[in-house]
Scaffold this active site. Structure first.
Site, mmCIF file in Angstrom:
data_model
loop_
_atom_site.group_PDB
_atom_site.id
_atom_site.type_symbol
_atom_site.label_atom_id
_atom_site.label_comp_id
_atom_site.label_asym_id
_atom_site.label_seq_id
_atom_site.Cartn_x
_atom_site.Cartn_y
_atom_site.Cartn_z
ATOM 1 N N GLU A 144 0.043 -0.728 -4.630
ATOM 2 C CA GLU A 144 -1.000 0.117 -4.594
ATOM 3 C C GLU A 144 -0.408 1.649 -4.615
ATOM 4 O O GLU A 144 0.462 1.861 -3.762
ATOM 5 C CB GLU A 144 -1.884 -0.095 -3.466
ATOM 6 C CG GLU A 144 -3.214 0.641 -3.513
ATOM 7 C CD GLU A 144 -3.296 2.095 -2.856
ATOM 8 O OE1 GLU A 144 -4.092 2.575 -3.099
ATOM 9 O OE2 GLU A 144 -2.140 2.489 -2.259
ATOM 10 N N ASP B 28 0.416 -2.179 4.311
ATOM 11 C CA ASP B 28 1.720 -1.085 4.449
ATOM 12 C C ASP B 28 3.037 -1.836 4.591
ATOM 13 O O ASP B 28 3.979 -1.409 4.322
ATOM 14 C CB ASP B 28 1.697 -0.227 6.043
ATOM 15 C CG ASP B 28 0.456 0.862 5.648
ATOM 16 O OD1 ASP B 28 -0.034 1.091 4.479
ATOM 17 O OD2 ASP B 28 -0.076 1.250 6.598
ATOM 18 N N HIS C 209 0.773 -1.356 0.059
ATOM 19 C CA HIS C 209 0.070 0.057 -0.157
ATOM 20 C C HIS C 209 0.809 1.222 -0.097
ATOM 21 O O HIS C 209 1.577 1.395 0.882
ATOM 22 C CB HIS C 209 -0.912 -0.024 1.278
ATOM 23 C CG HIS C 209 -1.695 1.046 1.330
ATOM 24 N ND1 HIS C 209 -1.866 1.912 2.494
ATOM 25 C CD2 HIS C 209 -2.913 1.575 0.644
ATOM 26 C CE1 HIS C 209 -2.874 2.702 2.306
ATOM 27 N NE2 HIS C 209 -3.428 2.612 1.170
ATOM 28 N N ARG C 210 0.925 2.063 -1.007
ATOM 29 C CA ARG C 210 1.570 3.147 -1.345
ATOM 30 C C ARG C 210 3.149 2.704 -1.172
ATOM 31 O O ARG C 210 4.040 3.597 -0.751
ATOM 32 C CB ARG C 210 1.409 4.300 -0.206
ATOM 33 C CG ARG C 210 -0.017 4.634 0.023
ATOM 34 C CD ARG C 210 -0.229 5.734 1.067
ATOM 35 N NE ARG C 210 -1.583 5.904 1.393
ATOM 36 C CZ ARG C 210 -1.942 6.456 2.342
ATOM 37 N NH1 ARG C 210 -1.382 7.514 3.047
ATOM 38 N NH2 ARG C 210 -3.506 6.546 2.665
ATOM 39 N N GLU D 198 -4.966 3.802 -8.047
ATOM 40 C CA GLU D 198 -6.047 4.466 -7.410
ATOM 41 C C GLU D 198 -6.336 5.827 -7.979
ATOM 42 O O GLU D 198 -5.261 6.657 -7.669
ATOM 43 C CB GLU D 198 -6.178 4.450 -5.868
ATOM 44 C CG GLU D 198 -7.469 4.992 -5.495
ATOM 45 C CD GLU D 198 -7.507 5.099 -3.738
ATOM 46 O OE1 GLU D 198 -6.585 4.541 -3.102
ATOM 47 O OE2 GLU D 198 -8.641 6.073 -3.347
ATOM 48 N N HIS E 269 -0.912 10.890 -2.628
ATOM 49 C CA HIS E 269 -2.106 10.439 -2.032
ATOM 50 C C HIS E 269 -2.964 11.714 -1.868
ATOM 51 O O HIS E 269 -4.244 11.668 -2.339
ATOM 52 C CB HIS E 269 -1.983 9.865 -0.505
ATOM 53 C CG HIS E 269 -3.177 9.500 -0.012
ATOM 54 N ND1 HIS E 269 -3.973 10.153 0.780
ATOM 55 C CD2 HIS E 269 -3.936 8.272 0.072
ATOM 56 C CE1 HIS E 269 -4.797 9.689 1.015
ATOM 57 N NE2 HIS E 269 -5.241 8.417 0.852
ATOM 58 N N ASP F 109 -1.467 6.106 -5.534
ATOM 59 C CA ASP F 109 -2.552 7.057 -5.792
ATOM 60 C C ASP F 109 -1.993 7.901 -6.902
ATOM 61 O O ASP F 109 -0.992 8.549 -6.962
ATOM 62 C CB ASP F 109 -2.987 7.849 -4.527
ATOM 63 C CG ASP F 109 -2.946 6.764 -3.411
ATOM 64 O OD1 ASP F 109 -3.935 6.263 -3.043
ATOM 65 O OD2 ASP F 109 -2.130 6.666 -2.258
ATOM 66 N N LYS G 114 -7.574 9.411 -7.503
ATOM 67 C CA LYS G 114 -7.910 10.325 -6.401
ATOM 68 C C LYS G 114 -8.586 11.432 -7.064
ATOM 69 O O LYS G 114 -8.108 12.618 -6.797
ATOM 70 C CB LYS G 114 -6.587 10.653 -5.596
ATOM 71 C CG LYS G 114 -5.900 9.658 -4.728
ATOM 72 C CD LYS G 114 -7.147 9.592 -3.621
ATOM 73 C CE LYS G 114 -6.457 8.395 -2.582
ATOM 74 N NZ LYS G 114 -7.525 7.748 -1.815
#
Ligand code: G3P
Ligand code: CA
Length: 244
Positions: free
Chosen positions: A34, A226, A7-8, A106, A49, A36, A108
């Protein structure tokens, strides 16, 4: 086997949404990333993000008001030993060609309706021929339905915060091949039935041991975490790799 999406990037140990964090996730053995995306004033898709740069960089202001060349001067690793710029999506996709990871992009665009963002992202995915390794997600479901319309070959997955009733029916209705629910708002039974209906389930953001264990035990499609290093270790215990 449940896939592990960082995640990120490997954001438990590196500055989120930076190349350092993505490279560390790949080195750790994560199956996917993942990240953003937002859009600069001059139309560059950048990996960050928040709508503003304030929280994650040494700058301030809205991403939409920056020229890409000025945004690149900021440090996205404020507390790190060396400067890390905000990556462009293009930079990440170019690097992805050197490995086999899946990448969840993703959008945003829930607060700021970045015009033309979907087309630009799709164009980049086509440029790097990564259609088979990309999943588009968003809390803005209109955006991912639009992505499906312009690029039906690229997988989409709506993000949910709240529990929704029979998510497999909803996802099929928008031609999504997966769902990305908040892990604490979906039951084992709903995950299992969704998967039985041919829909991938990738809950976010799964950081506690007990939550990872629960999802590995039901063989969930993927988790978004994470900490891919911890997740890989726990997965070893609950899901043995088949002997060749
Ligand atoms: O994609 C899963 C998760 O990243 C969605 O929430 O706020 O971390 O982008 P957020
Ligand atoms: Ca995200």
């Amino acid at each position: 086997m449940t896939q592990i999406f960082a995640h990120r990037g490997y954001s438990a140990a590196y500055a989120e949404n930076t190349m350092g964090s993505f490279i560390a996730a790949e080195k750790a053995g994560a199956d996917g990333l993942e990240l953003d995306v937002q859009l600069t004033r001059d139309g560059e898709i950048v990996v960050i993000h928040d709508e503003k740069v304030n929280r994650t960089t040494n700058g301030s202001g809205f991403v939409k008001d920056f020229l890409f060349k000025d945004l690149r001067k900021l440090n996205a690793d404020k507390n790190g030993p060396k400067k890390e710029p905000i990556p462009s999506l293009e930079e990440v996709l170019e690097w992805l060609k050197s490995n086999k990871m899946v990448c969840n992009i993703e959008f945003k665009n829930g607060l700021i309706p970045y015009e033309g963002m979907e087309e630009k992202v799709v164009e980049l995915v086509h440029k790097y021929r990564l259609e088979d390794r990309i999943v588009f997600s968003s809390f803005n479901h209109y955006s991912i339905v639009y992505c499906y319309r312009i690029a039906p070959e690229i997988e989409t997955a709506p993000l949910f915060i709240e529990a929704i009733y029979m998510p497999w029916i909803y996802s099929k209705s928008i031609r999504a091949k997966g769902i990305h629910p908040k892990h604490s708002n979906i039951s084992d039974q709903v995950i299992i039935t969704t998967m039985e209906n041919g829909i991938a389930v990738r809950p976010y953001t799964v950081n506690q041991d007990r939550d990872m264990k629960r999802l590995f035990q039901i063989n969930c499609t993927a988790i978004i975490t994470d900490d891919p290093v911890k997740a890989i270790k726990i997965r070893e215990t609950y899901q043995k790799r088949p002997l060749r």
